[in-house]
Design a protein around this motif. Sequence first.
Motif, short mmCIF file in Angstrom:
data_model
loop_
_atom_site.label_atom_id
_atom_site.label_comp_id
_atom_site.label_asym_id
_atom_site.label_seq_id
_atom_site.Cartn_x
_atom_site.Cartn_y
_atom_site.Cartn_z
N UNK A 76 67.04 45.31 56.32
CA UNK A 76 68.47 44.98 56.36
C UNK A 76 69.26 46.04 57.13
N UNK A 77 68.91 47.31 56.93
CA UNK A 77 69.56 48.37 57.69
C UNK A 77 69.34 48.20 59.18
N UNK A 78 68.11 47.86 59.53
CA UNK A 78 67.78 47.67 60.94
C UNK A 78 68.59 46.50 61.52
N UNK A 79 68.66 45.41 60.77
CA UNK A 79 69.44 44.24 61.22
C UNK A 79 70.90 44.62 61.39
N UNK A 80 71.48 45.32 60.40
CA UNK A 80 72.88 45.75 60.50
C UNK A 80 73.11 46.62 61.72
N UNK A 81 72.22 47.56 61.97
CA UNK A 81 72.37 48.44 63.13
C UNK A 81 72.27 47.66 64.44
N UNK A 86 75.06 45.34 69.06
CA UNK A 86 75.39 44.16 69.88
C UNK A 86 76.90 43.93 69.90
N UNK A 87 77.55 44.10 68.75
CA UNK A 87 79.00 43.94 68.70
C UNK A 87 79.70 44.97 69.57
N UNK A 88 79.22 46.21 69.52
CA UNK A 88 79.81 47.25 70.37
C UNK A 88 79.59 46.93 71.84
N UNK A 89 78.40 46.46 72.17
CA UNK A 89 78.10 46.11 73.56
C UNK A 89 79.03 44.99 74.02
N UNK A 90 79.19 43.95 73.18
CA UNK A 90 80.08 42.83 73.53
C UNK A 90 81.52 43.30 73.62
N UNK A 91 81.91 44.15 72.66
CA UNK A 91 83.29 44.63 72.65
C UNK A 91 83.59 45.40 73.92
N UNK A 92 82.66 46.27 74.34
CA UNK A 92 82.91 47.05 75.54
C UNK A 92 82.92 46.18 76.78
#
Length: 178
Positions: A76-81, A86-92
């Motif tokens: 679960x930690x790995x999935x969250x990370x 991915x969210x940071x990549x998309x956000x940037x």
Amino acid sequence: MGIMKKEFCSVRLKECFQLYYQEVVRVIRRYYDDEHLAEDLAQDLYTRMIMRETIPDPQNPACIGYMRKAARNICFDYIRNEIRKENNRCMYSDNMDEYAGDYHDIEETFVNGEVISTMIDFIRQMEDVHRSMVIERYCQDKTYADIARDMDLSVYVVKKRLRDIHTTIQKKIVRDFK
């Protein structure tokens, strides 16, 4: 559950590793069908146990449940990370597209501000009569006839002077901002 800190850590770790490593890898493989990733995450799990000095007692019957839950949680930690990355990549990448438009808007606003500033400077340098004509026509929305009547001039003279002023401002702006 019988977690002891610092005492017998190396002995417990070896025993825990020998007894439950394959089970931990098997649980992780249920989430990820990648043998190398499963082994990496299993090693991360044991590394975290060492760093936190929380190594369960391998002789305790609840230890297998603890290790399975720990393996699940590390997945679960790995999935969250991964989601966070991915969210940071998309956000940037989204922001870069947004900022490109903002940059154009800022540059356009700057140029427009310079144009307005140039016009204001030019109007301040005009004779009082011409400045009054520009202000009455373009700020107060007076007609040519009203301006002519207020200044005791003909409509033709007012139109001609305003056209000359307009042409002069236009030339100055084109020259300065081309």
